[in-house]
Design an enzyme around this catalytic site. Structure first.
Site, PDB file in Angstrom:
ATOM      1  N   ARG A 204     -34.643  55.813 -13.005  1.00 17.22           N
ATOM      2  CA  ARG A 204     -34.077  56.527 -14.149  1.00 17.22           C
ATOM      3  C   ARG A 204     -34.910  57.805 -14.249  1.00 17.22           C
ATOM      4  O   ARG A 204     -36.136  57.749 -14.293  1.00 17.22           O
ATOM      5  CB  ARG A 204     -34.172  55.692 -15.403  1.00 17.22           C
ATOM      6  CG  ARG A 204     -33.510  54.301 -15.202  1.00 17.22           C
ATOM      7  CD  ARG A 204     -33.008  53.702 -16.473  1.00 17.22           C
ATOM      8  NE  ARG A 204     -32.818  52.262 -16.334  1.00 17.22           N
ATOM      9  CZ  ARG A 204     -31.639  51.664 -16.132  1.00 17.22           C
ATOM     10  NH1 ARG A 204     -30.536  52.371 -16.020  1.00 17.22           N
ATOM     11  NH2 ARG A 204     -31.561  50.354 -16.043  1.00 17.22           N
TER      12      ARG A 204
ATOM     13  N   THR B  84     -22.982  48.891 -10.950  1.00 19.16           N
ATOM     14  CA  THR B  84     -23.729  48.305 -12.062  1.00 19.16           C
ATOM     15  C   THR B  84     -23.245  46.882 -12.289  1.00 19.16           C
ATOM     16  O   THR B  84     -22.036  46.627 -12.253  1.00 19.16           O
ATOM     17  CB  THR B  84     -23.609  49.121 -13.370  1.00 19.16           C
ATOM     18  OG1 THR B  84     -24.050  48.300 -14.459  1.00 19.16           O
ATOM     19  CG2 THR B  84     -22.201  49.590 -13.683  1.00 19.16           C
TER      20      THR B  84
ATOM     21  N   ARG C  89     -23.709  52.380   3.214  1.00 24.46           N
ATOM     22  CA  ARG C  89     -23.305  52.206   4.621  1.00 24.46           C
ATOM     23  C   ARG C  89     -21.919  52.800   4.864  1.00 24.46           C
ATOM     24  O   ARG C  89     -21.696  53.543   5.829  1.00 24.46           O
ATOM     25  CB  ARG C  89     -23.314  50.706   4.944  1.00 24.46           C
ATOM     26  CG  ARG C  89     -22.726  50.302   6.280  1.00 24.46           C
ATOM     27  CD  ARG C  89     -22.854  48.793   6.423  1.00 24.46           C
ATOM     28  NE  ARG C  89     -22.253  48.277   7.624  1.00 24.46           N
ATOM     29  CZ  ARG C  89     -20.993  47.873   7.713  1.00 24.46           C
ATOM     30  NH1 ARG C  89     -20.180  47.976   6.655  1.00 24.46           N
ATOM     31  NH2 ARG C  89     -20.526  47.387   8.846  1.00 24.46           N
TER      32      ARG C  89
ATOM     33  N   ALA D  56     -19.818  26.287 -20.511  1.00 28.35           N
ATOM     34  CA  ALA D  56     -20.667  26.368 -21.706  1.00 28.35           C
ATOM     35  C   ALA D  56     -19.932  25.796 -22.923  1.00 28.35           C
ATOM     36  O   ALA D  56     -18.698  25.797 -22.968  1.00 28.35           O
ATOM     37  CB  ALA D  56     -21.028  27.830 -21.969  1.00 28.35           C
TER      38      ALA D  56
ATOM     39  N   ASP E  42     -19.369  47.681 -17.291  1.00 24.73           N
ATOM     40  CA  ASP E  42     -19.233  48.278 -18.627  1.00 24.73           C
ATOM     41  C   ASP E  42     -18.651  49.679 -18.594  1.00 24.73           C
ATOM     42  O   ASP E  42     -18.799  50.439 -19.555  1.00 24.73           O
ATOM     43  CB  ASP E  42     -20.604  48.308 -19.324  1.00 24.73           C
ATOM     44  CG  ASP E  42     -21.609  49.183 -18.583  1.00 24.73           C
ATOM     45  OD1 ASP E  42     -21.382  49.489 -17.404  1.00 24.73           O
ATOM     46  OD2 ASP E  42     -22.621  49.566 -19.196  1.00 24.73           O
TER      47      ASP E  42
ATOM     48  N   GLY F 174     -29.725  51.409 -13.031  1.00 26.13           N
ATOM     49  CA  GLY F 174     -30.066  50.035 -12.632  1.00 26.13           C
ATOM     50  C   GLY F 174     -29.446  49.719 -11.285  1.00 26.13           C
ATOM     51  O   GLY F 174     -28.273  50.011 -11.067  1.00 26.13           O
TER      52      GLY F 174
ATOM     53  N   ASP G   8     -23.111  45.406 -14.952  1.00 22.69           N
ATOM     54  CA  ASP G   8     -22.613  45.215 -16.326  1.00 22.69           C
ATOM     55  C   ASP G   8     -21.084  45.219 -16.452  1.00 22.69           C
ATOM     56  O   ASP G   8     -20.552  44.731 -17.441  1.00 22.69           O
ATOM     57  CB  ASP G   8     -23.163  46.318 -17.245  1.00 22.69           C
ATOM     58  CG  ASP G   8     -24.679  46.322 -17.310  1.00 22.69           C
ATOM     59  OD1 ASP G   8     -25.284  45.286 -16.983  1.00 22.69           O
ATOM     60  OD2 ASP G   8     -25.245  47.356 -17.688  1.00 22.69           O
TER      61      ASP G   8
ATOM     62  N   VAL H 267     -33.413  38.714 -12.687  1.00 18.80           N
ATOM     63  CA  VAL H 267     -33.064  37.777 -11.600  1.00 18.80           C
ATOM     64  C   VAL H 267     -31.623  38.023 -11.165  1.00 18.80           C
ATOM     65  O   VAL H 267     -31.273  37.962  -9.978  1.00 18.80           O
ATOM     66  CB  VAL H 267     -33.197  36.315 -12.113  1.00 18.80           C
ATOM     67  CG1 VAL H 267     -32.511  35.328 -11.203  1.00 18.80           C
ATOM     68  CG2 VAL H 267     -34.661  35.963 -12.294  1.00 18.80           C
TER      69      VAL H 267
ATOM     70  N   ARG I  17     -30.492  17.905 -23.820  1.00 17.70           N
ATOM     71  CA  ARG I  17     -30.918  19.132 -24.511  1.00 17.70           C
ATOM     72  C   ARG I  17     -29.785  20.152 -24.546  1.00 17.70           C
ATOM     73  O   ARG I  17     -28.815  20.050 -23.800  1.00 17.70           O
ATOM     74  CB  ARG I  17     -32.068  19.788 -23.737  1.00 17.70           C
ATOM     75  CG  ARG I  17     -33.376  19.102 -23.893  1.00 17.70           C
ATOM     76  CD  ARG I  17     -34.398  19.787 -22.986  1.00 17.70           C
ATOM     77  NE  ARG I  17     -35.690  19.138 -23.120  1.00 17.70           N
ATOM     78  CZ  ARG I  17     -36.618  19.120 -22.166  1.00 17.70           C
ATOM     79  NH1 ARG I  17     -36.392  19.701 -21.020  1.00 17.70           N
ATOM     80  NH2 ARG I  17     -37.767  18.517 -22.381  1.00 17.70           N
TER      81      ARG I  17
ATOM     82  N   GLY J 186     -23.979  54.030 -12.674  1.00 18.29           N
ATOM     83  CA  GLY J 186     -23.166  53.786 -13.869  1.00 18.29           C
ATOM     84  C   GLY J 186     -22.851  55.076 -14.602  1.00 18.29           C
ATOM     85  O   GLY J 186     -22.927  56.163 -14.012  1.00 18.29           O
ATOM     86  N   ASP J 187     -22.534  54.969 -15.884  1.00 16.66           N
ATOM     87  CA  ASP J 187     -22.045  56.155 -16.601  1.00 16.66           C
ATOM     88  C   ASP J 187     -23.079  57.278 -16.680  1.00 16.66           C
ATOM     89  O   ASP J 187     -22.728  58.453 -16.576  1.00 16.66           O
ATOM     90  CB  ASP J 187     -21.493  55.781 -17.991  1.00 16.66           C
ATOM     91  CG  ASP J 187     -22.467  54.978 -18.818  1.00 16.66           C
ATOM     92  OD1 ASP J 187     -23.539  54.610 -18.309  1.00 16.66           O
ATOM     93  OD2 ASP J 187     -22.170  54.725 -20.001  1.00 16.66           O
TER      94      ASP J 187
ATOM     95  N   ARG K 224     -26.156  44.823 -21.194  1.00 16.05           N
ATOM     96  CA  ARG K 224     -26.306  45.877 -22.202  1.00 16.05           C
ATOM     97  C   ARG K 224     -25.373  45.612 -23.378  1.00 16.05           C
ATOM     98  O   ARG K 224     -25.379  44.522 -23.913  1.00 16.05           O
ATOM     99  CB  ARG K 224     -25.973  47.231 -21.575  1.00 16.05           C
ATOM    100  CG  ARG K 224     -27.100  48.229 -21.676  1.00 16.05           C
ATOM    101  CD  ARG K 224     -26.631  49.543 -21.098  1.00 16.05           C
ATOM    102  NE  ARG K 224     -27.215  49.789 -19.814  1.00 16.05           N
ATOM    103  CZ  ARG K 224     -28.389  50.381 -19.648  1.00 16.05           C
ATOM    104  NH1 ARG K 224     -29.067  50.777 -20.681  1.00 16.05           N
ATOM    105  NH2 ARG K 224     -28.866  50.585 -18.448  1.00 16.05           N
TER     106      ARG K 224
END
Ligand code: ADP
Ligand code: F6P
Length: 362
Positions: free
Chosen positions: A75, A128, A24, A189, A132, A14, A130, A263, A165, A105-106, A174
């Site tokens: 990928r 990445t 660069r 939140a 992660d 990703g 993530d 996004v 709302r 990533g991994d 992931r």
């Protein structure tokens, strides 16, 4: 004199904001050291299909501000096969590529190890959104993604407030809840839901009812895409939309669902990502020139360091509970302890942030 005349650089998996800054830095540092650079187009598939371009200092001009990756990403399952791998090695030989820097990533680092084992030294640089990868505190792209999330959630808050709302916002990551956890806290939140820690649904719904009773209008819940529940047929479904329906039914509060999805992967990288990518890219070239290979550049307590890829990937499997028989056989007792400490540190960081979120999110 460097033993390398030419290296290749690729981005894989990703994409992440900051990958261009890393390309660069790698290019300019290598050229500065008298080493030529080839850009490999489309991740490992570029190596298999001989899709390469020479990179000059000028070719990487003006990319530090750009999201995505100028080398494109992919990928590439073929690279995992011996045949694909042999084609990639043949390309390296044909184009006199002595070493590879792989940004990703991994999965990307596993590919880098395979190259090293077959005689092409490779170094990994993290890229990445993530965050992660257990062995590093930070992966390039994480900060930009977090900033994009909070900017988007701020907009949702405005309209939630106007209409009284609740909005469930699902973010990528992931199996890793860091993006959701940190942005949930930073965007105010009322609740955060991540794969690492069981979510107390009844308590969250209770809090919403209480909050509404004392006059709170707009409410945001940030949830990670990695949280699943079973549907009536026993299939795994993402929890976000399920929770949206439950909240609406049980509280009567009108509730919307937003999946931010890709996004969050785009956009101009933040200072943090530009700087970290640059530091990591430069370090990758230094490692190669020092004769090192099969290493991944990591951030540890603010310092840019490096570690063996196999160690990093094993620590990652340990943290994710995915160790297979024999995985630890190659490591000394001290190394296994070190891996356990890395996992422990990450677990504690997430737990303490989640605890804090529970205290202040309402
Ligand atoms: P990420 O690098 O972000 O984790 P992926 O897991 O999709 O993303 O991996 C990116 C690419 O790395 C894969 O498409 C494949 O080409 C290569 N790769 C992944 N796993 C392996 C593996 N076990 N052996 C060799 N190459 C791999
Ligand atoms: O690893 C980065 C990531 O954006 C994850 O957060 C997400 O689950 C996945 O990639 C999406 O992959 P794709 O771009 O292939 O849809």
């Amino acid at each position: 004199m460097s033993k390398f005349k030419r290296i290749g650089v690729l981005t894989s998996g990703g994409d992440a904001p900051g990958m261009n800054a890393a390309i660069r830095a790698i290019t300019r540092k290598a050229i500065d050291e008298g080493v030529e650079v080839m850009g490999i187009i489309g991740g490992y598939s570029g190596l298999i299909n001989e899709n390469l371009i020479p990179l000059s200092s000028g070719a990487v001009s003006n990319i530090i501000t750009h999201g995505g990756t100028m080398l494109y990403s992919n990928r590439c399952p073929e690279f995992k096969t011996e045949e694909g791998m042999q084609k990639a090695i043949a390309t390296c030989k044909k184009y006199d590529i002595d070493a590879i820097v792989a940004i990703g990533g991994d999965g990307t680092f596993r590919g880098a190890t395979d190259l090293t084992l077959r005689g092409i030294p490779a170094i990994g640089v993290t890229g990445t959104i993530d965050n992660d990868i257990t062995a590093t505190d930070y992966t390039v792209g994480f900060d930009t993604a977090m900033n994009t999330i909070i900017e988007t959630v701020d907009r949702l808050r405005d309209t939630c407030e106007s209409h009284a709302r609740c909005n469930i916002v699902e973010v990528m990551g992931r199996d890793c809840g860091q993006l959701a956890l940190m942005t949930g806290i930073a965007s105010g939140a009322v609740a955060v839901c991540i794969p690492e820690i069981p979510f107390d649904e009844d308590k969250a719904i209770d809090e919403l009812i209480k909050a509404r009773a004392y006059g709170k209008r707009g409410m945001i819940i940030v949830i990670s895409e990695g949280v699943f529940v079973k549907d009536e047929n026993g299939n795994d479904v993402r929890y976000g939309e399920v929770l949206k329906n439950k909240i609406q039914e049980k509280t009567g509060i009108e509730t919307k669902f937003a999946r931010l999805a890709h996004v969050v992967r785009g956009g101009s990288p933040t200072l943090r990502d530009r700087l970290t990518a640059t530091r990591m890219g430069v370090r990758a070239v230094e490692l190669l020139l020092d004769g090192k290979s099969n290493m991944v550049v990591v951030e540890e307590d603010g310092r840019i360091t490096s570690m063996d890829i196999l160690f990093a990937l094993t620590a990652d499997r340990m943290y994710k509970g995915k160790l297979k028989d024999g995985d630890l056989d190659k490591f000394s007792e001290a190394e296994i302890k070190e891996m356990e400490a890395i996992c422990d540190k990450r677990r504690k960081e997430i737990e303490s942030l989640y605890e804090m979120a529970c205290e202040i999110c309402r």
